[in-house]
Every structure is written in C-alpha cells, then in structure tokens.
Scaffold this motif. Structure first.
Motif: not given
Length: 379
Positions: A357-375
């Motif tokens: 329904e709101h793919p950009e919101a979810v994708t942006d937060r996943l990208a932020d998680l990958l950065v925070r996780a050191g991925a």
C-alpha cells in the motif's frame, strides 16, 4: 438428488465467503458495499488487471531447501550486480557500495514471496536477497509429516527458516525481514537458534506482526460475534479442509465478495491502485483451503514475546500500518516496548499489507535499517 447437490453447492459458496474473510485475516462476517457493476464486467476487469499488472513478475535464481520433515521449500536469490550504477546505490543508501550481507524476506499468511515485490525491485542488484515461500504457500510443498490437515505450528516455521538459511545463505551476515506470519517465523527462529542470531544476524525488520495475544484481536468487528466465531471456527475449518474441492468452488463463486473482503482487511487508503489490490487478491485466493485450515490454529497459540530479547542488541525496525485490522499497530508498539532501541514506525493511512500500500515508506525504512546494521559500509 439434484436438490441435495444444489444445496451442497450453495453451502460451498457460503463457506467460500467465510474462507475469504479468513484468508484476508478476519475472523468472521463483514459488511460489504452493494455491488452495482455487472458480474461479467467485473470479471473482464480482473482479467485485464491480471494481464497488464506488472506486480509479482520478478524472478531470481531458484533453489530448494529441505525441511526437517521432508517438505520442499522453494526460494529465490537475487545476487548483487557488480555493474549497478553508483547513483542508484546512493539514492537508496546514501553511500556507494553494498556490503556482503544477505537480506532474507519471510512473507505472511495466505501470501507468497511476491508480496515483497516493491522492496525486491528497489533492492534488486544492490544487496543479496533471499525470498522464500512458506510451506503450503506459493511454490513450496505442503507439510509431509503427520496426518493430512494437521495444524502447523509457528515453531515449525522457525525451523523452516533455518533450513532455507542453511541452503541459500550458509555464511555471512544476515538481515531478517518478516511480515505478519513471517515476522512470527523470525521470532520462532530466534527462540530456537539464539546462538546463530548472535553470530550472524546484524538487523531485523518486523512488519505488521505480533509477538502474541492474537486471540484478543477483534478485526474491527463486535466482540461478542468474534468470540462466538472463535469457539466454532477450528472445527469448521477442519471440516472445510476435508472438502477442499467443494470449498474451492465456493470461493470462486463468491469472487466479488472475496475481493471486497481482501480490500477491507488488506488496505486502509481509498486510492489503492486497482492492480495492486488485484495482485493481493490473486495471492490470497491461490492459497488452498487445506493450508488455510492447517495454519489458522497456530495464531491463537503464538506467544514469542520472550524471544524478542534475542534481538535486544541488534538494530530493529518495528513497522505497521496505523489502521491494520489484522495485526493492529498496538501489537507493533508492544514489540517496540520490549525492544526500547528499536525504531518504531507507524505508517499513516495504511492497513495490513503496508508494504504494498505504501511501498516507498517501507522501502526507505528498510534502507535505513541496512545502513544502521552496517550492511552498507561507511565511506
């Protein structure tokens, strides 16, 4: 004899409608707006959306994992593309190069790996990803152990995830992403394999899911009616699961009602792309009734609040739609309450299938998680 046959067919129709509610995540009964367009027109519209809708067509390198009971679990791997333009990496991550991490996506009840279509498209070629179908869903086999129609436990799904990781990502850092039942799968995996989590998992995303107390969810319906249905539903499902062919006919006969139920329990915004709504409908309606019946009892028994402690030292994203009727956002808030360092995100005007329904919101937060996780490495 003809009258009896007709009666059975009508009962199957009503049963199909009831299963439509279940498949969409509701417990029972829902008011649906009166349909004003001819059935043949609606059928043609669905066929047109099926033919033109671009969703669910992404495919990766296929693989198969063997669960500990012999069930074959289907997965696909998208590898990092060395020639991916740096500008695209910067747009998503703010940095140039991805790290050797594998992001593993687990889908929800009555869905399949394609439910992550938008996130898969965004990450494709940038990081290594694994998308898999839970047993009985998508291209995976159904349960091989126990009597036909035996309930499936969330613990079983946690072991299935371990089998997929052994086959598709036997080494290297992991980010685990789970939606709804997929998030419960991730919790069950953590409870059973805490050492593996500590050794290899660098980030976790729990989307529209719950750590327990699902028996208290009312699905936006009157409490008395929901409680009454809960008392009889397990027996009804067992009976329907034993008459799968008849019930599937009923589901097809009630396709219009089914579509309305899916929209109500999947999305909250009024302007959802019809092709996206139809895409969700196709996934849900493709889940066999015996699978619906086998999985349903597991949710009332699900309680993995204690397992969340395994993630306490990790970057965690806890995300939900603000109008999720299936796993209410209060359940995501409860998860964040047990993981104080988690990032809590409640997406406005969003329902259970928030990633569609709101793919950009979810994708942006996943990208932020990958950065925070050191991925994604610094520099």
């Amino acid at each position: 004899m003809a009258e009896s046959s007709g009666s059975s067919w009508r009962r199957a129709g009503f049963a199909g409608a009831a299963i439509g509610v279940l498949a969409a995540g509701a417990a029972a009964g829902v008011a649906v707006e009166r349909l004003t367009v001819g059935r043949s027109v609606r059928q043609k519209a669905r066929l047109a959306l099926d033919a033109t809708g671009p969703y669910g067509g992404l495919r990766g390198t296929p693989g198969r994992a063997l669960a500990d009971d012999g069930t074959v679990l289907y997965y696909e791997v998208d590898e990092v593309e060395e020639d991916t333009p740096p500008a695209r990496r910067r747009r998503l991550f703010g940095r140039k190069e991805p790290a050797p991490v594998t992001v593993v996506f687990s889908h929800g009840y009555c869905l399949n790996q394609d439910s992550w279509h938008f996130q898969r498209a965004a990450l494709r070629g940038l990081v290594r990803t694994v998308h898999w179908d839970q047993r009985g869903h998508g291209r995976s086999g159904n349960s091989q152990a126990g009597p036909e129609g035996a309930p499936v436990s969330i613990d079983r799904l946690g072991r299935d995830l371990k089998a997929v990781l052994d086959a598709a990502a036997p080494e290297g850092p992991l980010v685990l992403v789970g939606h709804s039942m997929g998030g419960m799968t991730v919790m069950a995996f953590a409870e059973q394999y805490p050492e593996l989590v500590r050794d290899r998992v660098v980030g976790v995303a729990l989307v529209g899911t719950s750590a327990g107390k699902l028996a208290e969810v009312t699905y936006g319906l009157p409490l008395a009616g929901v409680n009454a249905v809960r008392r009889i539903l397990p027996g009804v499902l067992r009976a329907l699961g034993s008459q799968a062919e008849l019930v599937e006919r009923g589901r097809r006969a009630t396709a219009d009602l089914f579509a309305g139920l899916i929209k109500k329990y999947s999305f909250a915004s009024k302007d959802v792309d019809p092709a996206v709504a139809r895409f969700a409908e196709r996934m849900i309606e493709s889940t066999p009734i015996d699978v619906v019946a086998a999985f349903y009892p597991a949710f009332a028994e699900h309680d993995k609040a204690a397992a969340l402690a395994v993630f306490s030292e990790l970057p965690v994203l806890a995300l939900a739609g603000d109008n999720d009727l299936v796993t209410p956002s209060s359940h995501t808030e409860a998860i964040a309450g047990l993981l104080p360092d988690a990032e809590l995100v409640i997406v406005p005007d969003a329902g259970h299938l928030v990633m569609l329904e709101h793919p950009e919101a979810v994708t942006d937060r996943l990208a932020d998680l990958l950065v925070r996780a050191g991925a994604v490495p610094a520099g």
